[in-house]
Design a protein around this motif. Structure first.
Motif, PDB file in Angstrom:
ATOM      1  N   ILE A  26       0.840  -1.195   0.000  1.00  0.00           N
ATOM      2  CA  ILE A  26       0.000   0.000   0.000  1.00  0.00           C
ATOM      3  C   ILE A  26       0.875   1.244   0.000  1.00  0.00           C
ATOM      4  O   ILE A  26       1.746   1.403   0.870  1.00  0.00           O
ATOM      5  N   SER A  28      -0.804   4.368  -1.063  1.00  0.00           N
ATOM      6  CA  SER A  28      -1.766   5.467  -1.246  1.00  0.00           C
ATOM      7  C   SER A  28      -1.632   6.537  -0.172  1.00  0.00           C
ATOM      8  O   SER A  28      -1.943   7.714  -0.410  1.00  0.00           O
ATOM      9  N   ASP A  29      -1.172   6.147   1.018  1.00  0.00           N
ATOM     10  CA  ASP A  29      -1.045   7.130   2.100  1.00  0.00           C
ATOM     11  C   ASP A  29       0.026   8.166   1.795  1.00  0.00           C
ATOM     12  O   ASP A  29      -0.062   9.304   2.277  1.00  0.00           O
ATOM     13  N   ASP A  31       0.632   9.432  -1.228  1.00  0.00           N
ATOM     14  CA  ASP A  31      -0.058  10.407  -2.086  1.00  0.00           C
ATOM     15  C   ASP A  31      -0.978  11.305  -1.266  1.00  0.00           C
ATOM     16  O   ASP A  31      -1.051  12.523  -1.489  1.00  0.00           O
ATOM     17  N   ASN A  32      -1.682  10.704  -0.316  1.00  0.00           N
ATOM     18  CA  ASN A  32      -2.601  11.486   0.519  1.00  0.00           C
ATOM     19  C   ASN A  32      -1.844  12.518   1.357  1.00  0.00           C
ATOM     20  O   ASN A  32      -2.329  13.644   1.561  1.00  0.00           O
ATOM     21  N   SER A  62      -5.271   4.303   5.142  1.00  0.00           N
ATOM     22  CA  SER A  62      -5.492   2.926   4.705  1.00  0.00           C
ATOM     23  C   SER A  62      -5.526   2.012   5.930  1.00  0.00           C
ATOM     24  O   SER A  62      -5.237   2.432   7.059  1.00  0.00           O
ATOM     25  N   LYS A 101       6.852   3.344  -5.400  1.00  0.00           N
ATOM     26  CA  LYS A 101       6.209   2.412  -6.330  1.00  0.00           C
ATOM     27  C   LYS A 101       7.228   1.708  -7.223  1.00  0.00           C
ATOM     28  O   LYS A 101       6.980   0.594  -7.701  1.00  0.00           O
TER      29      LYS A 101
END
Length: 324
Positions: A26, A28-29, A31-32, A62, A101
């Motif tokens: 994961i 996504s955090d 980006d957040n 997340s 990533k």
């Protein structure tokens, strides 16, 4: 008969494919965080900044990041304060954190290597998030929780205003794979009665071997280390470190040996990692069955016995100081 044969072939194929699958990762955090960070420029007050972090970052956490928030007591105010303390650091580390990533394939290869090297290996889930410069990584059950802002720094990141510990511990090149390796080992270690007994009866030795084992097994399997700077000092001062450690290893206060980055002034912090590594290495080197030794190091729950069997203490017996 044909249907049974087909089912067997499909089972074999499924097994082989699963070993090569990318683990759950994961990001996504990250980006957040940067989305919330950019909005801080329009904040009219500290309270406004806190609300932005609370809603746009912590509020969108997340599953993995929620565990990191809880385990490290992360609050919006801590983020706002840390960002204001080291504004140039955050600007300079941004691109490195966003490049996580690009490591996903390498992390998958690393997990496959662990699977091939360690018996009953269970692939962990991994969450890369942004913390408050307080931890590079920790584990919660089968989760790796990585503080990306600490492990992704390099020689170009600006350390203006930071204390000596932060200046030392932040790597000069990204340590992403070193941290995923170290923390992965923690997810595989036994959490049995022996660990509980050791924690309450000889906490220093227990935690030092636990951390040293993560360092040693990660190094042995993947060739990576999160403590290379620390070990340079350790090898040079090994006897004096051991002389001090052996007097305290059955006590409960580990503040001189582990997690003491903010308080270690005259020498590197966290020297317990080095001693734990050397104990595990001594056990491994004197074992005839190396594969079995690696498994014992990974799963040991009897820390006094493990130290005794390692033979590490004996190498200093003839050179102990007369004051002992």
């Amino acid at each position: 008969m044909k249907s049974l044969l087909l089912a067997y072939i499909l089972l074999l194929l499924s097994s082989s494919f699963s070993k090569g699958q990318t683990p759950t990762i994961i990001t996504s955090d990250i980006d957040n965080f940067w989305d919330a960070y950019d909005r801080l420029h329009n904040a009219k007050s500290k309270e406004d900044s806190i609300r932005i972090i609370e809603v746009l970052y912590l509020g969108r956490a997340s599953e993995g990041f929620k565990k990191l928030i809880k385990s490290r007591d992360l609050t919006a105010e801590k983020y706002v304060n840390t960002i204001s303390y080291y504004p140039e650091y955050w600007k300079s580390v941004r691109n490195n954190t966003l490049s996580i990533k690009n490591y996903e394939a390498a992390i998958a290869d690393q997990m496959l290597l662990f699977d091939q090297s360690l018996k009953n290996f269970k692939t962990p889930k991994i969450c890369f998030a942004i913390g408050v410069l307080s931890t590079g990584g920790t584990v919660k059950n089968n989760w790796l929780l990585i503080g990306t802002e600490m492990v992704a720094s390099d020689s170009t990141t600006v350390r203006t205003g930071m204390n000596d510990w932060l200046r030392t511990v932040l790597p000069n090149e990204p340590h992403i794979l070193a941290f995923t390796a170290h923390e992965t080992i923690h997810t595989q270690q036994r959490k049995g009665p022996g660990l509980v007994w050791g924690y309450f009866n000889h906490r220093v030795l227990t935690l030092v071997i636990n951390e040293g084992a993560a360092d040693f097994v990660a190094d042995k399997v993947t060739g990576t280390s999160i403590n290379s700077k620390l070990y340079t000092y350790g090898y040079t001062h090994e006897k004096e470190i051991w002389d001090e450690f052996r007097k305290e290893m059955y006590k409960k206060d580990y503040s001189k040996w582990l997690y003491n980055g903010a308080n270690s002034k005259d020498r590197p912090a966290d020297l317990g990692y080095f001693i734990g590594y050397r104990i595990c290495e001594a056990f491994y080197n004197q074992s005839e069955d190396k594969e079995k030794a690696l498994q014992i190091i990974l799963k040991t729950n009897n820390y006094r016995s493990f130290l005794r069997k390692s033979g590490y203490a004996e190498r200093f017996e003839n050179t102990q100081t007369s004051s002992d």
